[in-house]
Write a protein that holds these residues in place. Structure first.
Motif, PDB file in Angstrom:
ATOM      1  N   VAL A  46     -10.847  47.700  76.640  1.00 54.15           N
ATOM      2  CA  VAL A  46     -11.877  46.707  76.972  1.00 54.15           C
ATOM      3  C   VAL A  46     -12.297  46.855  78.434  1.00 54.15           C
ATOM      4  CG1 VAL A  46     -12.344  44.235  77.252  1.00 54.15           C
ATOM      5  CG2 VAL A  46     -11.237  45.063  75.170  1.00 54.15           C
ATOM      6  N   VAL A  47     -11.318  46.970  79.336  1.00 56.51           N
ATOM      7  CA  VAL A  47     -11.638  47.111  80.763  1.00 56.51           C
ATOM      8  C   VAL A  47     -12.423  48.395  81.005  1.00 56.51           C
ATOM      9  CG1 VAL A  47     -10.631  47.473  83.062  1.00 56.51           C
ATOM     10  CG2 VAL A  47      -9.742  45.668  81.568  1.00 56.51           C
ATOM     11  N   ILE A  48     -11.985  49.501  80.415  1.00 59.67           N
ATOM     12  CA  ILE A  48     -12.671  50.785  80.599  1.00 59.67           C
ATOM     13  C   ILE A  48     -14.087  50.732  79.997  1.00 59.67           C
ATOM     14  CG2 ILE A  48     -12.666  53.212  79.896  1.00 59.67           C
ATOM     15  CD1 ILE A  48     -10.762  52.613  82.201  1.00 59.67           C
ATOM     16  N   ALA A  49     -14.224  50.054  78.866  1.00 62.71           N
ATOM     17  CA  ALA A  49     -15.542  49.979  78.219  1.00 62.71           C
ATOM     18  C   ALA A  49     -16.567  49.267  79.097  1.00 62.71           C
ATOM     19  CB  ALA A  49     -15.431  49.265  76.877  1.00 62.71           C
ATOM     20  N   ARG A  79     -16.484  39.207  86.051  1.00 65.32           N
ATOM     21  CA  ARG A  79     -16.091  37.916  85.465  1.00 65.32           C
ATOM     22  C   ARG A  79     -14.644  37.900  85.000  1.00 65.32           C
ATOM     23  NH1 ARG A  79     -21.141  37.840  81.898  1.00 65.32           N
ATOM     24  NH2 ARG A  79     -19.607  38.155  80.267  1.00 65.32           N
ATOM     25  N   LEU A  80     -14.029  39.077  84.862  1.00 66.01           N
ATOM     26  CA  LEU A  80     -12.654  39.133  84.352  1.00 66.01           C
ATOM     27  C   LEU A  80     -11.652  38.769  85.440  1.00 66.01           C
ATOM     28  CD1 LEU A  80     -12.824  42.407  82.252  1.00 66.01           C
ATOM     29  CD2 LEU A  80     -13.153  40.072  81.479  1.00 66.01           C
ATOM     30  N   ASP A  81     -10.559  38.155  85.026  1.00 60.15           N
ATOM     31  CA  ASP A  81      -9.481  37.775  85.940  1.00 60.15           C
ATOM     32  C   ASP A  81      -8.872  39.035  86.561  1.00 60.15           C
ATOM     33  OD1 ASP A  81      -7.271  36.758  87.238  1.00 60.15           O
ATOM     34  OD2 ASP A  81      -6.324  35.942  85.442  1.00 60.15           O
ATOM     35  N   LYS A  82      -8.804  39.093  87.871  1.00 59.71           N
ATOM     36  CA  LYS A  82      -8.291  40.278  88.563  1.00 59.71           C
ATOM     37  C   LYS A  82      -6.788  40.486  88.328  1.00 59.71           C
ATOM     38  CE  LYS A  82     -12.204  41.306  90.434  1.00 59.71           C
ATOM     39  NZ  LYS A  82     -13.119  41.655  89.389  1.00 59.71           N
ATOM     40  N   ASN A  83      -6.091  39.455  87.887  1.00 61.78           N
ATOM     41  CA  ASN A  83      -4.653  39.576  87.607  1.00 61.78           C
ATOM     42  C   ASN A  83      -4.368  39.906  86.149  1.00 61.78           C
ATOM     43  OD1 ASN A  83      -3.816  38.948  90.263  1.00 61.78           O
ATOM     44  ND2 ASN A  83      -4.326  36.812  89.851  1.00 61.78           N
ATOM     45  N   LEU A  84      -5.419  40.129  85.389  1.00 57.02           N
ATOM     46  CA  LEU A  84      -5.293  40.387  83.954  1.00 57.02           C
ATOM     47  C   LEU A  84      -4.297  41.503  83.649  1.00 57.02           C
ATOM     48  CD1 LEU A  84      -6.523  40.094  81.012  1.00 57.02           C
ATOM     49  CD2 LEU A  84      -8.016  41.966  81.687  1.00 57.02           C
ATOM     50  N   ASN A 140      -5.790  48.177  86.797  1.00 56.97           N
ATOM     51  CA  ASN A 140      -5.949  47.541  88.112  1.00 56.97           C
ATOM     52  C   ASN A 140      -6.932  48.307  88.987  1.00 56.97           C
ATOM     53  OD1 ASN A 140      -4.427  45.124  88.268  1.00 56.97           O
ATOM     54  ND2 ASN A 140      -2.537  46.313  88.286  1.00 56.97           N
ATOM     55  N   ALA A 141      -6.847  49.636  88.955  1.00 57.85           N
ATOM     56  CA  ALA A 141      -7.751  50.452  89.775  1.00 57.85           C
ATOM     57  C   ALA A 141      -9.208  50.193  89.397  1.00 57.85           C
ATOM     58  CB  ALA A 141      -7.409  51.931  89.614  1.00 57.85           C
ATOM     59  N   VAL A 142      -9.486  50.094  88.097  1.00 55.87           N
ATOM     60  CA  VAL A 142     -10.859  49.862  87.635  1.00 55.87           C
ATOM     61  C   VAL A 142     -11.266  48.412  87.888  1.00 55.87           C
ATOM     62  CG1 VAL A 142     -12.338  49.760  85.589  1.00 55.87           C
ATOM     63  CG2 VAL A 142     -10.787  51.684  85.906  1.00 55.87           C
ATOM     64  N   LEU A 143     -10.416  47.491  87.513  1.00 55.34           N
ATOM     65  CA  LEU A 143     -10.749  46.073  87.613  1.00 55.34           C
ATOM     66  C   LEU A 143     -10.919  45.622  89.062  1.00 55.34           C
ATOM     67  CD1 LEU A 143     -11.196  43.848  85.553  1.00 55.34           C
ATOM     68  CD2 LEU A 143      -8.818  43.216  85.781  1.00 55.34           C
ATOM     69  N   ARG A 144     -10.075  46.140  89.936  1.00 54.81           N
ATOM     70  CA  ARG A 144     -10.121  45.737  91.350  1.00 54.81           C
ATOM     71  C   ARG A 144     -10.905  46.719  92.222  1.00 54.81           C
ATOM     72  NH1 ARG A 144      -4.315  42.940  92.378  1.00 54.81           N
ATOM     73  NH2 ARG A 144      -4.226  41.868  90.392  1.00 54.81           N
ATOM     74  N   LYS A 145     -11.380  47.786  91.578  1.00 57.06           N
ATOM     75  CA  LYS A 145     -12.137  48.830  92.293  1.00 57.06           C
ATOM     76  C   LYS A 145     -11.336  49.354  93.480  1.00 57.06           C
ATOM     77  CE  LYS A 145     -16.055  46.084  91.400  1.00 57.06           C
ATOM     78  NZ  LYS A 145     -15.814  44.795  91.898  1.00 57.06           N
ATOM     79  N   ASP A 146     -10.079  49.676  93.223  1.00 56.10           N
ATOM     80  CA  ASP A 146      -9.164  50.087  94.276  1.00 56.10           C
ATOM     81  C   ASP A 146      -8.356  51.296  93.823  1.00 56.10           C
ATOM     82  OD1 ASP A 146      -7.317  50.331  96.298  1.00 56.10           O
ATOM     83  OD2 ASP A 146      -6.536  48.281  96.119  1.00 56.10           O
TER      84      ASP A 146
END
Length: 160
Positions: free
Chosen positions: A92-95, A105-110, A125-131
């Motif tokens: 889901v995150v990658i999609a 909109r997604l929780d960064k701690n997901l 985490n790398a994708v969601l937090r762009k880090d």
């Protein structure tokens, strides 16, 4: 397939051996039957395991385009902890990695809260937090390179 043939041949041999006392190989016939039954049970176990592994992904995929990221993640979070739940969250995150406003909109701690597999959690985490620093924690070299590639691609698309 061959296990069924082994069971049939084993039963046939056992019947013939029980009718004619001069024939030998009763132990071999019983072994053929037992091995055939064990192989069939293992095949059933593999099919059930594979089904249970992909079912959560299938449930999310059914309505994926119509659902929001939150709805798709909700489907994932209903699953028991384990690889299928982790893979579901990861997909889901990658999609949504190229859809910045939806990803925001997604929780960064997901990833930290719900994922148990370290490598998947780090890529998430790398994708969601762009880090990209999360990619450093990945042990597998190929996965680490892929993680950097995903983050780099994400950054390039958002600069355009």
């Amino acid at each position: 397939m061959f296990s069924i043939i082994g069971i049939i041949c084993g039963i046939s041999a056992l019947v013939k051996i029980s009718k004619d006392s001069s024939l030998k190989g009763k132990g071999l016939a019983i072994s053929a039957i037992l091995i055939g039954v064990i192989v069939i049970l293992l095949q059933i176990l593999v099919v059930v395991t594979i089904y249970n592994f992909f079912k959560p992904l299938s449930d999310v995929a059914k309505n994926f385009p119509e659902n929001t990221p939150e709805q798709n993640l909700e489907q994932c979070l209903l699953q028991k902890n384990g690889i299928s739940k982790d893979m579901c969250i990861f997909f889901v995150v990658i999609a949504y990695k190229n859809q910045t406003e939806q990803l925001e909109r997604l929780d960064k701690n997901l990833c930290d809260m719900h994922m148990t597999i370290a490598n998947l959690r780090n890529v998430c985490n790398a994708v969601l937090r762009k880090d990209a620093s999360y990619c450093e924690n990945i042990e597998n070299r190929k996965s680490k390179i892929n993680c950097y590639g995903v983050v780099e691609e994400y950054e390039k698309r958002n600069k355009e």
